[in-house]
Enzyme design. Sequence first.
Site, short mmCIF file in Angstrom:
data_model
loop_
_atom_site.label_atom_id
_atom_site.label_comp_id
_atom_site.label_asym_id
_atom_site.label_seq_id
_atom_site.Cartn_x
_atom_site.Cartn_y
_atom_site.Cartn_z
N LYS A 32 14.06 -6.04 -6.11
CA LYS A 32 12.80 -5.99 -5.35
C LYS A 32 12.99 -5.18 -4.07
CE LYS A 32 10.52 -8.65 -8.21
NZ LYS A 32 9.50 -8.06 -9.11
N ALA A 70 12.72 -2.93 1.87
CA ALA A 70 11.34 -2.44 1.68
C ALA A 70 10.32 -3.19 2.52
CB ALA A 70 10.97 -2.53 0.20
N GLY A 119 8.79 -3.92 7.60
CA GLY A 119 9.63 -5.00 8.12
C GLY A 119 11.11 -4.70 7.99
N GLU A 122 11.84 -3.18 11.13
CA GLU A 122 11.84 -4.22 12.17
C GLU A 122 13.16 -5.00 12.14
OE1 GLU A 122 8.03 -5.92 10.88
OE2 GLU A 122 7.19 -5.30 12.81
N GLU A 142 2.56 0.29 7.15
CA GLU A 142 1.55 -0.75 7.31
C GLU A 142 0.12 -0.18 7.27
OE1 GLU A 142 4.45 -0.73 8.77
OE2 GLU A 142 5.19 -2.76 9.14
N ARG A 145 -1.13 0.30 3.90
CA ARG A 145 -1.26 -0.95 3.11
C ARG A 145 -2.42 -1.80 3.61
NH1 ARG A 145 1.79 1.20 -0.51
NH2 ARG A 145 4.00 1.34 -0.03
#
Length: 269
Positions: A32, A70, A119, A122, A142, A145
Amino acid sequence: MNDVVNPDTYERLALTAHDNGLYVLSLNRPEKRNALDVVTIEELIRFFSGARIAGVKAVVLAGAGDHFCAGLDLVEHWKADRSADDFMHVCLRWHEAFNKMEYGGVPIIAALKGAVVGGGLELASAAHVRVMDDTTYFALPEGQRGIFTGGGATIRVSDMIGKYRMIDMVLTGRVYQGQEAVDLGLAQYLVEGSSMDKAMELASKVAQNLPLTNFAICSAVSHMNNMSGMDAAYAEAFVGGIVNTQPDARARLEAFANRTAARVRPNDG
Ligand code: 1HE
């Protein structure tokens, strides 16, 4: 063995112990692309809350597979169909994890490859040192999305590259890679070979510093950056008072005085 450093107690993280209290902590969901779900964040909180007391001297933070991370697990988020209240609390757990990293006093060197996005960036930005290679790329998708940042990009990514570059990354989906990423401050090192090898080299060196010194470097600097100049100078004097008089430093100072300690030379490090 302290449970915090017992690899069997983690579902989403892989942990390996190396010499001198150096640990490699890897996000371990490559299928993932190491997307950050609730379980991963809770495990990061657990590890970084207990690392120091468990004797961890330095951490190399990595991702299994071809990509570092991801970002937010978009599928978990979509399926959960969260309320604003619920997602605010998700974000607060991310902050708990990333603040434990940045302010926890244990040096963290991130070995970055492939996607370091959303993230994932981040997370990387809560490490103290970032090493990238020629596969590494940074983005904040972001905007595309239909969401916003929630894991500290407004603070740490802005701090690294400046507010308007961060805004541009989120607005337009701009991707940074290669030397430009280093020049902007997204990483401190770009290597031709593997970012992991360089991160291990740096972490092994860092793990030889005195723990109290590393604690100050990897905690006090961040705290002081949140203070006014006057307060930071005062706090620095206090931290310096404690760290620079620690008994364990005396042997190192004596070695310098006796001319047995290494001198600082050009091309060192
Ligand atoms: C995921 C995720 C994810 C992959 N959440 N499942 N982050 C993003 O917008 C980045 C989204 N991911 C990608 O753009 C790509 O997956 C990658 C560039 C990272 C990798 O591409 P690729 O071609 O190697 O892999 P893939 O085929 O896209 O994905 C492989 C699997 O990983 C697939 O699952 P499968 O079950 O269909 O095989 C993907 O669904 C899964 N996967 N990324 C969930 N992010 C606190 S707010 C923070 C806000 C953000 O982080 S926004 C940024 C989100």
